[in-house]
Design a protein around this motif. Structure first.
Motif, PDB file in Angstrom:
ATOM      1  N   THR A 222       0.840  -1.204   0.000  1.00  0.00           N
ATOM      2  CA  THR A 222       0.000   0.000   0.000  1.00  0.00           C
ATOM      3  C   THR A 222       0.873   1.252   0.000  1.00  0.00           C
ATOM      4  O   THR A 222       1.856   1.340   0.744  1.00  0.00           O
ATOM      5  CB  THR A 222      -0.908   0.025   1.243  1.00  0.00           C
ATOM      6  N   LYS A 223       0.497   2.211  -0.840  1.00  0.00           N
ATOM      7  CA  LYS A 223       1.162   3.517  -0.838  1.00  0.00           C
ATOM      8  C   LYS A 223       0.244   4.509  -0.132  1.00  0.00           C
ATOM      9  O   LYS A 223      -0.953   4.583  -0.426  1.00  0.00           O
ATOM     10  CB  LYS A 223       1.437   3.997  -2.259  1.00  0.00           C
TER      11      LYS A 223
ATOM     12  N   PHE B 220      -3.357   3.914  -1.595  1.00  0.00           N
ATOM     13  CA  PHE B 220      -3.434   3.300  -2.920  1.00  0.00           C
ATOM     14  C   PHE B 220      -2.973   1.852  -2.797  1.00  0.00           C
ATOM     15  O   PHE B 220      -1.823   1.583  -2.447  1.00  0.00           O
ATOM     16  CB  PHE B 220      -2.534   4.047  -3.908  1.00  0.00           C
ATOM     17  N   ALA B 221      -3.872   0.927  -3.077  1.00  0.00           N
ATOM     18  CA  ALA B 221      -3.551  -0.503  -2.993  1.00  0.00           C
ATOM     19  C   ALA B 221      -4.161  -1.220  -4.188  1.00  0.00           C
ATOM     20  O   ALA B 221      -4.920  -0.636  -4.975  1.00  0.00           O
ATOM     21  CB  ALA B 221      -4.079  -1.090  -1.689  1.00  0.00           C
TER      22      ALA B 221
ATOM     23  N   ALA C 130      -8.542   4.382  -1.062  1.00  0.00           N
ATOM     24  CA  ALA C 130      -9.298   4.731   0.144  1.00  0.00           C
ATOM     25  C   ALA C 130      -8.838   6.100   0.616  1.00  0.00           C
ATOM     26  O   ALA C 130      -7.643   6.425   0.560  1.00  0.00           O
ATOM     27  CB  ALA C 130      -9.077   3.684   1.237  1.00  0.00           C
ATOM     28  N   ARG C 131      -9.789   6.910   1.081  1.00  0.00           N
ATOM     29  CA  ARG C 131      -9.474   8.260   1.560  1.00  0.00           C
ATOM     30  C   ARG C 131     -10.110   8.465   2.935  1.00  0.00           C
ATOM     31  O   ARG C 131     -11.289   8.140   3.123  1.00  0.00           O
ATOM     32  CB  ARG C 131     -10.025   9.324   0.603  1.00  0.00           C
TER      33      ARG C 131
ATOM     34  N   GLY D  54      -6.844   2.161  12.718  1.00  0.00           N
ATOM     35  CA  GLY D  54      -7.309   0.889  13.273  1.00  0.00           C
ATOM     36  C   GLY D  54      -7.740  -0.122  12.234  1.00  0.00           C
ATOM     37  O   GLY D  54      -8.347  -1.146  12.591  1.00  0.00           O
ATOM     38  N   LEU D  55      -7.421   0.120  10.974  1.00  0.00           N
ATOM     39  CA  LEU D  55      -7.822  -0.790   9.891  1.00  0.00           C
ATOM     40  C   LEU D  55      -6.581  -1.511   9.355  1.00  0.00           C
ATOM     41  O   LEU D  55      -5.698  -0.888   8.756  1.00  0.00           O
ATOM     42  CB  LEU D  55      -8.506  -0.013   8.769  1.00  0.00           C
ATOM     43  N   SER D  56      -6.515  -2.804   9.554  1.00  0.00           N
ATOM     44  CA  SER D  56      -5.325  -3.572   9.163  1.00  0.00           C
ATOM     45  C   SER D  56      -5.068  -3.490   7.657  1.00  0.00           C
ATOM     46  O   SER D  56      -3.914  -3.542   7.215  1.00  0.00           O
ATOM     47  CB  SER D  56      -5.468  -5.035   9.592  1.00  0.00           C
ATOM     48  N   ALA D  57      -6.130  -3.331   6.864  1.00  0.00           N
ATOM     49  CA  ALA D  57      -5.964  -3.266   5.409  1.00  0.00           C
ATOM     50  C   ALA D  57      -5.224  -2.001   4.982  1.00  0.00           C
ATOM     51  O   ALA D  57      -4.693  -1.931   3.873  1.00  0.00           O
ATOM     52  CB  ALA D  57      -7.328  -3.327   4.728  1.00  0.00           C
TER      53      ALA D  57
END
Length: 202
Positions: free
Chosen positions: A45-46, A83-84, A89-90, A179-182
């Motif tokens: 992930t960037k 960015f994954a 996700a924002r 808190g989001l592992s992803a």
């Protein structure tokens, strides 16, 4: 008699002013800031944080002419973008900054009318999601991370007890994932925080 009283009163006022000036060890500051964060990449992930503006409010107590202790609160707002392979996700968040540490005043020729210093502080950054419809992810939580702050600056006296301040801070901390592992990049990031403002000494 009146002249004698006037002279005594004038001397008393002058001595009082000198004493107050000598005892002026405290100062408060208000500075406008920018926050520019380095991109991080990890675990596929960037992470990119948008540039932001904000403010710093500080209190500094001078133990002597060389050493002072300082506490600072700062506020800003930015958006963390991830960015994954799964997509983008924002998360928009308010960023609260609280640090405390020491300031070392550096010598400078009096004719330059400048008071330089360096600083080192520790504390915390709190990333608090705003819930913005275009900048939120389900399950994102408020997150607090430790931060190390270093830098320096200079005060430029305007009048007695009032100065202008220009400052640079570098912030080193763990990249937030709310808190989001992803969204966890498991990296340490760095932010540049230039600022300028006014200082009141008393």
């Amino acid at each position: 008699m009146q002249k004698a009283v006037l002279i005594i009163a004038s001397v008393a006022i002058l001595l009082g002013a000198v004493a107050v000036a000598q005892e002026s060890r405290s100062e408060v500051s208000l500075q406008g800031t920018g926050l520019f964060t380095k991109d991080s990449t990890g675990q596929g992930t960037k992470q990119h944080a948008t540039d932001a503006g904000g403010f710093l409010v500080g209190y500094r107590y001078h133990f002597n002419r060389w050493l002072a202790a300082e506490g600072v609160y700062g506020y800003g707002r930015n958006t963390q973008e991830y960015f994954a392979s799964a997509g983008l996700a924002r998360i928009q968040s308010n960023v609260h900054q609280a640090t405390g540490g020491f300031v070392v005043n550096l010598p400078a020729p009096a004719r330059f009318r400048i008071h330089p210093y360096v600083l080192a502080e520790g504390g915390a950054l709190v990333f608090d999601p705003t819930g913005n419809a275009f900048g939120s992810v389900p399950g994102a939580q408020r997150q607090t991370v430790g931060v190390f702050s270093y830098g320096g600056g200079a005060d430029f006296p305007l009048v007695n007890h009032i100065s202008l301040r220009a400052e640079y801070r570098g912030l080193v901390y763990s990249a937030p994932d709310f808190g989001l592992s992803a969204l966890n990049t498991n990296t340490t990031t760095h932010a540049v925080q230039p600022s300028a403002g006014i200082v009141f000494r008393f």
